[in-house]
Design a protein around this motif. Structure first.
Motif, PDB file in Angstrom:
ATOM      1  N   ASP A  62       0.351  -1.569   0.165  1.00  0.00           N
ATOM      2  CA  ASP A  62      -0.151   0.258  -0.070  1.00  0.00           C
ATOM      3  C   ASP A  62       0.970   1.334   0.422  1.00  0.00           C
ATOM      4  OD1 ASP A  62      -3.121   1.461  -0.021  1.00  0.00           O
ATOM      5  OD2 ASP A  62      -2.841   1.209   2.076  1.00  0.00           O
ATOM      6  N   SER A  63       2.197   1.371  -0.970  1.00  0.00           N
ATOM      7  CA  SER A  63       2.418   2.438  -0.934  1.00  0.00           C
ATOM      8  C   SER A  63       1.473   3.413  -2.010  1.00  0.00           C
ATOM      9  CB  SER A  63       4.099   2.063  -2.009  1.00  0.00           C
ATOM     10  OG  SER A  63       4.561   0.925  -0.601  1.00  0.00           O
ATOM     11  N   LEU A  64       2.335   4.804  -1.358  1.00  0.00           N
ATOM     12  CA  LEU A  64       1.329   5.684  -2.094  1.00  0.00           C
ATOM     13  C   LEU A  64       2.195   6.541  -3.006  1.00  0.00           C
ATOM     14  CD1 LEU A  64      -1.399   7.314   0.669  1.00  0.00           C
ATOM     15  CD2 LEU A  64      -1.711   5.916  -1.464  1.00  0.00           C
ATOM     16  N   THR A  65       3.496   6.873  -2.517  1.00  0.00           N
ATOM     17  CA  THR A  65       4.731   7.307  -2.599  1.00  0.00           C
ATOM     18  C   THR A  65       5.856   6.249  -3.348  1.00  0.00           C
ATOM     19  OG1 THR A  65       6.057   8.188  -0.887  1.00  0.00           O
ATOM     20  CG2 THR A  65       4.332   9.207  -0.910  1.00  0.00           C
ATOM     21  N   TYR A  66       6.327   6.806  -4.177  1.00  0.00           N
ATOM     22  CA  TYR A  66       7.625   5.547  -4.825  1.00  0.00           C
ATOM     23  C   TYR A  66       9.115   5.923  -3.207  1.00  0.00           C
ATOM     24  CZ  TYR A  66      12.250   5.502  -7.070  1.00  0.00           C
ATOM     25  OH  TYR A  66      12.744   4.703  -8.497  1.00  0.00           O
ATOM     26  N   PRO A  67       9.408   7.365  -2.697  1.00  0.00           N
ATOM     27  CA  PRO A  67      10.257   7.152  -1.384  1.00  0.00           C
ATOM     28  C   PRO A  67       9.383   5.848  -0.419  1.00  0.00           C
ATOM     29  CG  PRO A  67       9.835   9.147  -1.556  1.00  0.00           C
ATOM     30  CD  PRO A  67       9.023   8.813  -3.480  1.00  0.00           C
ATOM     31  N   SER A  68       8.046   6.161  -0.590  1.00  0.00           N
ATOM     32  CA  SER A  68       8.019   4.930   0.574  1.00  0.00           C
ATOM     33  C   SER A  68       7.965   3.580   0.148  1.00  0.00           C
ATOM     34  CB  SER A  68       6.386   4.988   1.214  1.00  0.00           C
ATOM     35  OG  SER A  68       5.817   5.014  -0.517  1.00  0.00           O
ATOM     36  N   LEU A  69       8.085   3.318  -1.115  1.00  0.00           N
ATOM     37  CA  LEU A  69       7.473   2.380  -1.968  1.00  0.00           C
ATOM     38  C   LEU A  69       9.455   1.738  -2.083  1.00  0.00           C
ATOM     39  CD1 LEU A  69       6.907   0.103  -3.385  1.00  0.00           C
ATOM     40  CD2 LEU A  69       7.984   0.617  -6.028  1.00  0.00           C
ATOM     41  N   LEU A  70      10.760   2.674  -1.728  1.00  0.00           N
ATOM     42  CA  LEU A  70      11.562   2.247  -1.527  1.00  0.00           C
ATOM     43  C   LEU A  70      11.874   1.742  -0.086  1.00  0.00           C
ATOM     44  CD1 LEU A  70      13.628   4.648  -3.764  1.00  0.00           C
ATOM     45  CD2 LEU A  70      13.408   1.869  -4.323  1.00  0.00           C
ATOM     46  N   GLY A  71      11.281   2.890   0.728  1.00  0.00           N
ATOM     47  CA  GLY A  71      12.132   2.072   1.905  1.00  0.00           C
ATOM     48  C   GLY A  71      10.592   1.131   2.597  1.00  0.00           C
ATOM     49  N   ASN A  72       9.746   0.699   1.980  1.00  0.00           N
ATOM     50  CA  ASN A  72       9.347  -0.589   2.360  1.00  0.00           C
ATOM     51  C   ASN A  72       8.766  -1.443   1.220  1.00  0.00           C
ATOM     52  OD1 ASN A  72       7.674  -1.535   4.518  1.00  0.00           O
ATOM     53  ND2 ASN A  72       5.311  -0.747   3.623  1.00  0.00           N
ATOM     54  N   TRP A  73       9.932  -2.145   0.589  1.00  0.00           N
ATOM     55  CA  TRP A  73       9.528  -3.181  -0.590  1.00  0.00           C
ATOM     56  C   TRP A  73       9.377  -4.721  -0.313  1.00  0.00           C
ATOM     57  CZ3 TRP A  73      10.145  -2.107  -6.208  1.00  0.00           C
ATOM     58  CH2 TRP A  73       9.928  -3.330  -6.726  1.00  0.00           C
ATOM     59  N   TYR A  74       9.750  -4.456   0.510  1.00  0.00           N
ATOM     60  CA  TYR A  74       9.974  -6.168   1.099  1.00  0.00           C
ATOM     61  C   TYR A  74       9.192  -6.094   2.519  1.00  0.00           C
ATOM     62  CZ  TYR A  74      13.510  -8.028  -1.673  1.00  0.00           C
ATOM     63  OH  TYR A  74      13.436  -8.419  -3.340  1.00  0.00           O
ATOM     64  N   GLY A  75       8.643  -4.702   2.993  1.00  0.00           N
ATOM     65  CA  GLY A  75       7.380  -4.655   4.537  1.00  0.00           C
ATOM     66  C   GLY A  75       8.315  -4.157   5.208  1.00  0.00           C
ATOM     67  N   GLN A  76       9.625  -4.304   4.930  1.00  0.00           N
ATOM     68  CA  GLN A  76      10.762  -3.846   6.263  1.00  0.00           C
ATOM     69  C   GLN A  76      10.854  -1.806   6.549  1.00  0.00           C
ATOM     70  OE1 GLN A  76      11.212  -3.553   2.485  1.00  0.00           O
ATOM     71  NE2 GLN A  76      12.895  -2.600   2.488  1.00  0.00           N
ATOM     72  N   ASN A  77       9.746  -1.353   6.072  1.00  0.00           N
ATOM     73  CA  ASN A  77       9.828  -0.109   6.571  1.00  0.00           C
ATOM     74  C   ASN A  77      11.479   0.757   7.114  1.00  0.00           C
ATOM     75  OD1 ASN A  77       8.201   2.359   7.494  1.00  0.00           O
ATOM     76  ND2 ASN A  77       8.009   1.512   9.549  1.00  0.00           N
ATOM     77  N   ASP A  78      11.697   1.253   6.265  1.00  0.00           N
ATOM     78  CA  ASP A  78      13.212   1.576   6.587  1.00  0.00           C
ATOM     79  C   ASP A  78      12.714   3.229   6.129  1.00  0.00           C
ATOM     80  OD1 ASP A  78      14.160  -0.742   6.651  1.00  0.00           O
ATOM     81  OD2 ASP A  78      15.302  -1.070   4.603  1.00  0.00           O
ATOM     82  N   ARG A  79      12.630   3.757   7.243  1.00  0.00           N
ATOM     83  CA  ARG A  79      12.516   4.790   8.186  1.00  0.00           C
ATOM     84  C   ARG A  79      13.725   6.573   7.572  1.00  0.00           C
ATOM     85  NH1 ARG A  79       8.296   9.045   7.502  1.00  0.00           N
ATOM     86  NH2 ARG A  79       9.235  10.055   8.770  1.00  0.00           N
ATOM     87  N   ALA A  80      14.916   5.249   7.750  1.00  0.00           N
ATOM     88  CA  ALA A  80      15.461   6.850   7.278  1.00  0.00           C
ATOM     89  C   ALA A  80      15.436   6.249   5.149  1.00  0.00           C
ATOM     90  CB  ALA A  80      16.956   6.338   7.898  1.00  0.00           C
ATOM     91  N   VAL A  81      15.574   5.425   4.920  1.00  0.00           N
ATOM     92  CA  VAL A  81      15.714   5.246   3.256  1.00  0.00           C
ATOM     93  C   VAL A  81      14.764   6.321   3.007  1.00  0.00           C
ATOM     94  CG1 VAL A  81      14.945   3.925   1.334  1.00  0.00           C
ATOM     95  CG2 VAL A  81      16.222   3.232   3.584  1.00  0.00           C
ATOM     96  N   ARG A  82      13.274   6.010   3.304  1.00  0.00           N
ATOM     97  CA  ARG A  82      12.563   7.245   2.884  1.00  0.00           C
ATOM     98  C   ARG A  82      12.496   8.399   3.277  1.00  0.00           C
ATOM     99  NH1 ARG A  82       6.601   5.076   5.519  1.00  0.00           N
ATOM    100  NH2 ARG A  82       5.832   7.364   4.453  1.00  0.00           N
ATOM    101  N   ILE A  83      12.869   9.073   4.533  1.00  0.00           N
ATOM    102  CA  ILE A  83      13.143  10.011   4.095  1.00  0.00           C
ATOM    103  C   ILE A  83      14.000  11.374   3.573  1.00  0.00           C
ATOM    104  CG2 ILE A  83      14.454  12.100   6.439  1.00  0.00           C
ATOM    105  CD1 ILE A  83      12.889  10.247   8.643  1.00  0.00           C
ATOM    106  N   LEU A  84      15.893   9.632   3.071  1.00  0.00           N
ATOM    107  CA  LEU A  84      16.635  10.093   2.284  1.00  0.00           C
ATOM    108  C   LEU A  84      16.096  10.201   0.753  1.00  0.00           C
ATOM    109  CD1 LEU A  84      19.236  11.446   1.772  1.00  0.00           C
ATOM    110  CD2 LEU A  84      20.048   8.764   1.627  1.00  0.00           C
ATOM    111  N   ALA A  85      15.123   9.454   0.903  1.00  0.00           N
ATOM    112  CA  ALA A  85      14.776   9.277  -0.747  1.00  0.00           C
ATOM    113  C   ALA A  85      13.549  10.442  -1.163  1.00  0.00           C
ATOM    114  CB  ALA A  85      14.222   7.792  -1.329  1.00  0.00           C
ATOM    115  N   ALA A  86      13.123  10.972  -0.395  1.00  0.00           N
ATOM    116  CA  ALA A  86      11.860  12.228  -0.322  1.00  0.00           C
ATOM    117  C   ALA A  86      12.706  13.799  -0.318  1.00  0.00           C
ATOM    118  CB  ALA A  86      10.948  12.262   0.938  1.00  0.00           C
ATOM    119  N   LEU A  87      13.743  13.691   0.212  1.00  0.00           N
ATOM    120  CA  LEU A  87      14.572  14.703   0.627  1.00  0.00           C
ATOM    121  C   LEU A  87      15.085  14.615  -1.268  1.00  0.00           C
ATOM    122  CD1 LEU A  87      16.672  14.656   4.073  1.00  0.00           C
ATOM    123  CD2 LEU A  87      14.378  16.224   3.542  1.00  0.00           C
ATOM    124  N   LEU A  88      16.076  13.620  -1.474  1.00  0.00           N
ATOM    125  CA  LEU A  88      16.629  13.983  -2.784  1.00  0.00           C
ATOM    126  C   LEU A  88      15.466  14.560  -3.997  1.00  0.00           C
ATOM    127  CD1 LEU A  88      18.986  11.391  -2.745  1.00  0.00           C
ATOM    128  CD2 LEU A  88      19.054  13.540  -2.707  1.00  0.00           C
TER     129      LEU A  88
END
Length: 479
Positions: A101-127
């Motif tokens: 249920d990813s609504l954004t591209y950064p959330s998809l990167l941070g949750n591809w396997y359901g791992q919920n990598d919050r730091a990945v989402r934040i960095l991807a969103a900033l870039l």
């Protein structure tokens, strides 16, 4: 007559986008992903229109006007790379979007396997916010160039008008408004450029006469590769491979991939790709031909040395070749293309901020729209103060995004599971390499597009980092 035609058709495109309000639901999933209900035709046409728009109609045609036939390799490399990577990524991306249920591209990167990598989402969103903001500014600049040629308006006025229209699109139907407008202008621009090619070829005695005239432009204009490439005999191959990596970089572009994330079903992906590549090849081929032929119709532009002047080739050509009614339609389509793409970019930025950077308790439909307004203002400011050409702005943003996200997304689709620390290192390595590459010798930069070393850097970080992590795990498991 020309101004009236432009305004009439511009209003028609606006109404197409606004009509999406009839299907709007006041939910973030509808605003950002059109409720994951796009049919393959709309998803494919919108993706290719968003991929190209201002870059193709303004930047690429201007580059071809200046460079000549060697611009062909940008088309060949870019489309080939895009096609090859799509075979591996697109279907898996749509599947992962729905599964978690990813609504954004950064959330998809941070949750591809359901791992919920919050730091990945934040960095991807900033870039994403940084590079997409630059990209959106390029679209505003592209649209303003058309109005400058049409009516002699200050380009600053065109930028502000474009920003106002983006606000209208975003607040009417979100992504759906952009998609519907993309589909309409795709057909208009394809037909318009076909007509311009037909008329121009007729003026110069058909294909044979035009080819002869193009060969007379200069000694290098119709050569297959640019002059002064680095790396000797390997230069042409590296030149093409560099642009192939630009095609690979499409999977790192949130505003393009969100179209495939919004597809109605994973099973529709093959048909969406059929629409996408049919229109992509057609668009790019016509843009290349128009860019070459515009050098024959508008030789006076070549007297200028700056890209901003050559990037006016398409709108100038349309105004000179076509009857006022058709010219107004084509130029309205061009302006609508840049604005609907800017809308997509702004929506991706606002989604990254509202869904990935702000606390979950703040997330709402209303806040997403408020963030959208802020991003429009930011892109407007960048467009007003930047002196770079549309071509350079788009390529810089494209290489930064592609180098940041493509290696990680590719690792995911190959069923690799880098740790959060390694994923962060991959995201950082790509753009850092792209930035450092700007300090390399100019001949090397002109030979090998900067996204190639950027993507390779992200991949190298993964290979080295995964082996290091494997070694540490093996060492810790020993008695």
């Amino acid at each position: 007559m020309l101004q009236g035609s432009f305004l009439f058709f511009m209003l028609a495109f606006l109404l197409v986008g606004f009509s999406s309000v009839l299907l709007r639901r006041k939910k973030s999933s509808d605003y950002l992903l059109a409720g994951r209900s796009l049919p393959p035709s709309l998803a494919g046409l919108s993706a290719v229109a968003t991929n190209n728009s201002g870059y193709m109609f303004i930047g690429m045609i201007g580059f071809t006007y200046t460079t000549g036939l060697a611009a062909l390799w940008l088309m060949v490399g870019w489309i080939l790379g895009d096609f090859l990577i799509s075979l591996l990524v697109h279907r898996r991306l749509r599947r992962a979007t729905e599964k978690f249920d990813s609504l954004t591209y950064p959330s998809l990167l941070g949750n591809w396997y359901g791992q919920n990598d919050r730091a990945v989402r934040i960095l991807a969103a900033l870039l994403a916010v940084v590079f997409l903001g630059i990209y959106a500014a390029a679209q505003f600049s592209a649209g303003s160039k058309a109005l400058h040629v049409l009516f002699g308006w200050e380009q600053r006025l065109g930028v502000m008008l474009g920003a106002g229209m983006v606000l209208f699109y975003c607040f009417s139907g979100g992504l759906r408004a952009s998609v519907w407008t993309d589909a309409a202008q795709s057909m208009v621009m394809l037909a318009g450029m076909l007509i311009m090619v037909w008329i121009t070829l007729g003026r110069f005695g058909g294909v044979a006469g035009s080819w002869e005239a193009l060969n007379g432009v200069s000694e290098s204009f119709m050569t297959l590769f640019p002059e002064d490439l680095a790396f000797g005999a390997a230069g042409p191959a590296l030149f093409v491979i560099g642009w192939m990596f630009a095609g690979f970089g499409v999977i790192g572009q949130p505003h393009v991939m969100v179209r495939f994330m919004s597809l109605d079903s994973e099973d529709s992906m093959q048909r969406a790709r059929a629409y996408y590549y049919t229109w992509y090849v057609s668009f790019y081929t016509l843009a290349l031909v128009v860019g070459l032929l515009s050098r024959l119709i508008l030789p006076e532009i070549a007297a200028f040395d700056v890209a901003e002047d050559t990037e006016l080739a398409l709108p100038t050509l349309a105004a000179q070749l076509l009857p006022d009614l058709l010219a107004g339609l084509v130029l309205a389509g061009l302006f609508a293309a840049t604005i609907s793409t800017a809308d997509s970019l702004i929506l991706s930025c606002s989604a990254a901020i509202s869904q990935d950077l702000l606390p979950e308790r703040w997330q709402s439909f209303g806040l997403t729209r408020l963030v959208t307004l802020g991003m429009i203002v930011l892109a407007l400011v960048i467009a007003l103060v930047s002196d770079e050409s549309v071509f350079i702005l788009v390529l810089y943003a494209w290489s930064g995004l592609g180098a940041a996200f493509a290696p990680l997304l590719l690792a995911y689709t190959l069923d690799r599971r880098p740790s959060q620390r390694l994923a962060l290192a991959m995201i950082i390595a790509g753009p850092a390499t792209v930035f450092a590459y700007q300090w390399v010798d100019t001949r090397i930069v002109d030979t090998v597009y900067e996204i190639l070393p950027g993507i390779l850097a992200g991949g190298l970080v993964y290979v080295v980092g995964s082996r290091f992590e494997s070694g540490r795990r093996a060492a810790s498991s020993r008695p």
